[in-house]
Design a protein around this motif. Structure first.
Motif, short mmCIF file in Angstrom:
data_model
loop_
_atom_site.label_atom_id
_atom_site.label_comp_id
_atom_site.label_asym_id
_atom_site.label_seq_id
_atom_site.Cartn_x
_atom_site.Cartn_y
_atom_site.Cartn_z
N HIS A 22 28.84 38.04 49.56
CA HIS A 22 29.02 38.12 47.88
C HIS A 22 27.94 38.27 47.36
N SER A 23 26.72 38.48 48.55
CA SER A 23 25.73 38.73 47.17
C SER A 23 25.32 39.92 47.47
N MET A 24 26.38 40.66 47.73
CA MET A 24 26.26 42.30 47.69
C MET A 24 27.18 42.84 46.46
N VAL A 25 27.51 42.01 45.39
CA VAL A 25 28.32 41.50 44.41
C VAL A 25 27.67 42.20 42.89
N VAL A 26 26.10 41.66 43.11
CA VAL A 26 25.55 41.24 41.43
C VAL A 26 24.27 42.48 41.80
N LEU A 27 24.02 43.50 43.02
CA LEU A 27 22.44 43.68 43.41
C LEU A 27 23.33 45.21 42.95
N LEU A 84 35.72 27.80 45.31
CA LEU A 84 35.59 29.02 45.84
C LEU A 84 36.90 29.65 46.64
N VAL A 85 37.54 29.26 47.30
CA VAL A 85 39.14 29.04 47.44
C VAL A 85 40.05 30.31 45.60
N VAL A 86 39.90 29.71 44.53
CA VAL A 86 40.48 30.30 43.69
C VAL A 86 39.88 31.60 43.24
N GLY A 87 38.01 31.55 43.54
CA GLY A 87 37.36 32.79 42.34
C GLY A 87 37.47 33.53 43.38
N THR A 88 37.79 34.37 44.94
CA THR A 88 36.98 34.96 45.65
C THR A 88 38.78 35.78 45.25
N PHE A 90 39.58 37.25 42.36
CA PHE A 90 39.57 37.73 41.38
C PHE A 90 38.11 38.06 41.26
N LEU A 91 37.90 37.91 42.13
CA LEU A 91 35.97 38.59 42.57
C LEU A 91 36.19 39.98 42.79
N LEU A 92 37.33 40.06 44.07
CA LEU A 92 37.62 40.88 44.82
C LEU A 92 37.85 42.21 43.55
N LEU A 93 39.24 41.63 42.87
CA LEU A 93 39.61 42.65 42.44
C LEU A 93 38.79 43.29 41.08
N SER A 94 37.75 42.16 40.57
CA SER A 94 36.83 43.34 39.12
C SER A 94 35.61 43.98 39.95
N THR A 95 35.52 43.43 41.29
CA THR A 95 34.22 44.10 41.98
C THR A 95 34.91 45.31 42.57
N TRP A 96 36.47 45.88 42.65
CA TRP A 96 37.11 47.40 43.12
C TRP A 96 36.96 47.93 41.74
N MET A 97 37.15 47.42 40.15
CA MET A 97 37.24 48.05 39.70
C MET A 97 35.84 48.31 38.67
N VAL A 98 34.96 47.52 38.97
CA VAL A 98 33.64 48.05 38.17
C VAL A 98 33.38 48.98 39.70
N PHE A 99 33.23 48.83 40.98
CA PHE A 99 32.21 49.70 41.66
C PHE A 99 33.24 51.31 42.11
N LEU A 119 32.82 36.86 35.11
CA LEU A 119 32.96 35.57 35.16
C LEU A 119 33.46 35.01 36.23
N SER A 120 34.46 36.25 36.90
CA SER A 120 34.65 35.68 39.21
C SER A 120 33.40 34.78 39.30
N PHE A 121 32.07 35.72 39.21
CA PHE A 121 31.14 35.65 40.00
C PHE A 121 31.14 33.93 39.66
N THR A 122 30.55 33.78 38.45
CA THR A 122 30.47 32.55 38.19
C THR A 122 31.51 31.42 38.82
N VAL A 123 32.65 31.59 38.97
CA VAL A 123 33.72 30.49 39.91
C VAL A 123 33.67 29.98 40.94
N PHE A 124 32.79 31.28 41.87
CA PHE A 124 32.46 31.04 42.93
C PHE A 124 31.08 30.57 43.19
N ASP A 125 30.33 31.43 42.51
CA ASP A 125 29.06 30.90 43.15
C ASP A 125 28.51 29.64 42.44
#
Length: 445
Positions: A22-27, A84-88, A90-99, A119-125
């Motif tokens: 999870h920490s790898m997303v923002v850095l 965490l279950v709901v946010g995961t 969406f976090l994965l999809l948006s991470t792929w699209m940006v990276f 936004l999805s990071f917020t729902v999780f974090d």
């Protein structure tokens, strides 16, 4: 005082496990994305910085909503875990699209998908951090919970940096391959770690105190009157802004000033190892002088070694890496001490309001941190551009290079030094926190 048995290492480890990925997303959004979208994809540096900053500001208005809902959403699985279950996904999809974008992208593409990512990071974090803050009521044990989480975060950084170094040894040095490798690690591993944490780590029920709880405007007024909260917010803005200015410029300094861009991953790895190795020292220091003073010294430690960065010149790889490792040895402590102090500030509000509003408070901290990250990225990209530094240029003037290094070293130091008077005599000490817990437990329904 918390009368429960101390948390086991197993519970703290399972709670911290999702932070490994999870920490790898923002850095990378600070270390890799600005350089990738500007250097590799050809977008203007100032526009890239503005898009990332805007994406941070756009979702800050959602934070309080998520915080309040996670405080009040009572389910048989708890208040925090369902998020965490709901946010995961969406976090994965948006991470792929940006990276892993298409070869041809625009600033608007970055703005839209970075906004979805944050936004999805917020729902999780937010629920995740609130869950950790509520695992213990003990002053020092809260630090250990946060330290376990940040240790996993640092270990995650080490994991992906080692992967990047292996890729480099095989001839893959570009931002594109590195970001794709990070995205794959997150998308494959994070769902597994979330399941392990949700299934095995307990979640405490919400604390409701006897008497009439404050609601609406009364509750907001209590927040405004919480001086410890205000001082924590301002300190976070100062520290995070300073750190993000430097994080945004690390790779550019290595490439355009030092002239050794291939050493980026080993350098960040060494810094992360130093930060992880120093964690026990900062925990011990916080036991002796208090979390607030240990946090102050951790911030000043970063600023002290940053003062020498503008003297780094072309080819000064030894000096530069040494300074980065020294300044980085307190980075993880800044994060875990801040989160531990935040949990103590919530105790103050719980006693005053009659409700445990951990999610709402962490949403306010999240808003401020996002604004500070956006401000740091914006300053780290716009100020060098203002002085004529553009990464895509083949040659840079001495004035532009000097301005870049001054912004990189002296500006963050000056900003972080302002936090000293705010935290050194912070009102919530260990004794005060124990007194708060005694009063809370006496009023529990």
């Amino acid at each position: 005082m918390d009368k429960r048995l101390p948390l086991t290492h197993k519970i703290m480890a399972l709670y911290g496990l999702p932070h490994l990925l999870h920490s790898m997303v923002v850095l990378p959004l600070v270390l890799f994305v600005p350089s990738y979208y500007a250097d590799d994809l050809g977008l203007p540096l100032a526009s890239v910085g503005a898009a990332i900053a805007a994406s941070r500001f756009l979702d800050i208005f959602i934070d309080p909503v998520i915080g309040v809902l996670s405080d009040r959403w009572q389910t048989r699985w708890g208040r925090r875990k369902p998020w965490l279950v709901v946010g995961t996904p969406f976090l994965l999809l948006s991470t792929w699209m940006v990276f892993v974008p298409q070869e041809t992208v625009s600033v608007y593409y970055l703005l839209i998908w970075a906004s979805v990512l944050f936004l999805s990071f917020t729902v999780f974090d937010l629920p995740y951090k609130a869950w950790g803050a509520e695992l213990s009521n003990d002053y020092n044990e809260r630090s250990r919970v946060a330290a376990w989480r940040e240790a996993f975060g640092a270990s995650g950084h080490i994991l992906f940096l080692v992967l990047l170094m292996i890729m480099g040894s095989l001839g893959y040095h570009g931002n594109s391959g590195q970001l794709q490798a990070i995205a794959l690690m997150v998308c494959v591993g994070l769902p597994v770690f979330v399941v392990l944490a949700v299934a095995n780590v307990p979640e405490k029920p919400s604390e409701q105190l006897k008497g009439q709880p404050h609601n609406g405007w009364q509750g907001l007024r209590l927040i405004a009157q919480n001086r410890a909260f205000a001082r924590t917010l301002v300190t976070l803005v100062l520290f995070v802004t300073g750190l993000m200015i430097q994080a945004t410029l690390h790779k550019m300094v290595l490439k355009h000033i030092v002239g050794r861009p291939e050493l980026f991953s080993p350098m960040i790895l060494a810094e992360t190892l130093a930060s992880l190795a120093a964690l026990p020292l900062w925990i011990g220091l916080s036991y002796k002088i208090g979390k607030h003073r240990a946090l102050t010294l951790a911030g000043l430690w970063v600023g002290l070694w940053s003062l020498a960065l503008p003297w780094v010149g072309h080819g000064d790889i030894g000096l530069y890496v040494t300074l980065i490792i020294l300044r980085g040895s307190s980075l993880a402590s800044v994060i875990f001490l801040s989160n531990s102090i935040a949990a103590d500030v919530v105790d103050h509000d719980t006693l005053a309001s009659g409700r445990q509003r951990t999610g709402f408070y962490f949403s306010l901290w999240g808003m401020v941190i996002k604004m500070a990250i956006g401000l740091g990225v914006f300053l780290g990209t716009s100020l060098p551009a203002l002085y004529g530094f553009e990464p895509s240029a083949a040659i840079h003037s001495p004035v532009a290079e000097s301005a870049l290094m001054g912004i990189y070293g002296w500006l963050p130091c000056a900003i972080m030094m302002l936090g000293f008077p705010l935290m050194w005599n912070f009102p919530i000490t260990r004794e005060k926190q124990q007194e708060l817990r005694t009063q809370i437990e006496a009023r529990l329904k």
